[in-house]
Design a protein around this motif. Structure first.
Motif, mmCIF file in Angstrom:
data_model
loop_
_atom_site.group_PDB
_atom_site.id
_atom_site.type_symbol
_atom_site.label_atom_id
_atom_site.label_comp_id
_atom_site.label_asym_id
_atom_site.label_seq_id
_atom_site.Cartn_x
_atom_site.Cartn_y
_atom_site.Cartn_z
ATOM 1 N N LYS A 1 3.939 5.708 -5.624
ATOM 2 C CA LYS A 1 3.915 5.746 -7.095
ATOM 3 C C LYS A 1 2.769 6.632 -7.605
ATOM 4 C CE LYS A 1 4.200 1.205 -7.468
ATOM 5 N NZ LYS A 1 4.346 -0.190 -7.929
ATOM 6 N N PHE B 1 0.832 -1.212 0.000
ATOM 7 C CA PHE B 1 0.000 0.000 0.000
ATOM 8 C C PHE B 1 0.870 1.266 0.000
ATOM 9 C CE2 PHE B 1 -3.679 -2.551 1.883
ATOM 10 C CZ PHE B 1 -4.452 -2.451 0.739
ATOM 11 N N GLU B 2 1.970 1.226 0.735
ATOM 12 C CA GLU B 2 2.873 2.384 0.730
ATOM 13 C C GLU B 2 3.481 2.571 -0.646
ATOM 14 O OE1 GLU B 2 5.533 1.674 3.955
ATOM 15 O OE2 GLU B 2 4.203 2.601 5.441
ATOM 16 N N ASP B 3 3.779 1.473 -1.297
ATOM 17 C CA ASP B 3 4.307 1.519 -2.661
ATOM 18 C C ASP B 3 3.279 2.172 -3.597
ATOM 19 O OD1 ASP B 3 6.435 0.955 -4.340
ATOM 20 O OD2 ASP B 3 5.539 -0.916 -5.052
ATOM 21 N N VAL B 4 2.025 1.794 -3.424
ATOM 22 C CA VAL B 4 0.952 2.368 -4.240
ATOM 23 C C VAL B 4 0.860 3.877 -4.017
ATOM 24 C CG1 VAL B 4 -1.579 2.491 -4.487
ATOM 25 C CG2 VAL B 4 -0.438 0.267 -4.403
ATOM 26 N N MET B 5 0.876 4.275 -2.744
ATOM 27 C CA MET B 5 0.781 5.710 -2.414
ATOM 28 C C MET B 5 1.928 6.492 -3.043
ATOM 29 S SD MET B 5 -1.772 6.428 -0.286
ATOM 30 C CE MET B 5 -1.239 7.771 0.751
#
Lengths: 171, 93
Positions: free
Chosen positions: B78, B72-76
């Motif tokens: 990017k 989820f942090e990766d999604v945020m």
């Protein structure tokens, strides 16, 4: 390539794990017994917490891979910059924030999988569904290639399946 | 159950193949999932006496949450980078 295979496999494994737990729990004669539970912790509390973590992990992984696929379509010119692309990215970002908030609520141990955690999971499911509807209605219309659109819809379907599972345990 | 039954049936039908791959590929690279697969194998056998240890549940659940947070942090990250790029493009345009 092996790493990619393992990452893709991981989605299916977690989903399989979640679905197997739900499937098994729906059949009384096959329900597994959780052993060595602390006093006061019920089987259903443990199982629901376990399933909830699997759902969250599956949604997270799928969302991450779905966003990668969207950005790749943009870079290759299939999903160009514009309002539809921006809406799509905003929806992914919103799902990411919802996921982080829900993860914090799930960090408690299984004996804490009570009403607040169930409410959080239900809200997560409802709000992610809303973002996916926005994304489908206003975002994916910007993808000009039908095959690419179908590929993104596969990610959305997988997320929706996970959310439906979340609804069954957050009641 | 409300979920898509076709999808569930399809995935469960493929489960033996998936688990075989997991044991082969995941054995060295994803030890937590390896443990999960062992438990899933137990759970999917038609035997009411099968069990799963509470500590095992906690271990897999904690690993799931850690992986979820990371993704989820990766999604945020990017998504924000992409929104910044779009804003910069509009400003320059």
């Amino acid at each position: 390539m092996l790493v990619t295979m393992v990452r893709n496999l991981r989605i299916y494994l977690v989903l399989l794990l979640v679905m197997t737990m739900v499937s098994v729990s729906c059949q009384k004669n096959k329900q597994p017994t959780v052993t060595n539970t602390p006093p006061g912790v019920t089987q259903s509390e443990v199982q629901n917490w376990y399933i909830a973590t699997g759902i969250l992990q599956t949604v997270a992984d799928t969302t991450d891979k779905g966003l990668d696929a969207i950005i790749n379509l943009n870079r290759t010119g299939i999903f160009p910059d514009g309002p539809a692309y921006k809406q799509t990215i905003q929806s992914f970002k919103a799902i990411g924030q919802l996921g982080i908030d829900t993860k914090k609520a799930m960090e408690n141990q299984p004996q804490k999988f009570g009403t607040p955690q169930q409410d959080q999971l239900r809200n997560f499911s409802n709000q992610v569904s809303t973002e996916l509807q926005k994304l489908t209605a206003s975002g994916l219309v910007g993808i000009k290639d039908e095959a690419s659109k179908a590929r993104i819809n596969t990610f959305i379907s997988l997320i929706n399946s996970s959310l439906q599972l979340a609804s069954t345990i957050a009641q | 159950m409300k979920m898509n039954e076709d999808k569930l049936t399809q995935i469960l039908n493929e489960s033996n193949l998936v688990m075989t791959l997991a044991v082969t590929i995941g054995g060295e690279l994803v030890p937590v999932i390896e443990g999960a697969i062992a438990e899933v194998k137990k759970l999917t056998t038609d035997n009411s006496s099968e069990t799963i240890d509470y500590q095992m549940v906690l271990q897999i659940g904690a690993a799931n949450l850690a992986a979820a947070e990371s993704s989820f942090e990766d999604v945020m990250s990017k998504a924000q980078a992409e929104l910044d790029r779009l804003d910069n493009t509009n400003t320059q345009g």
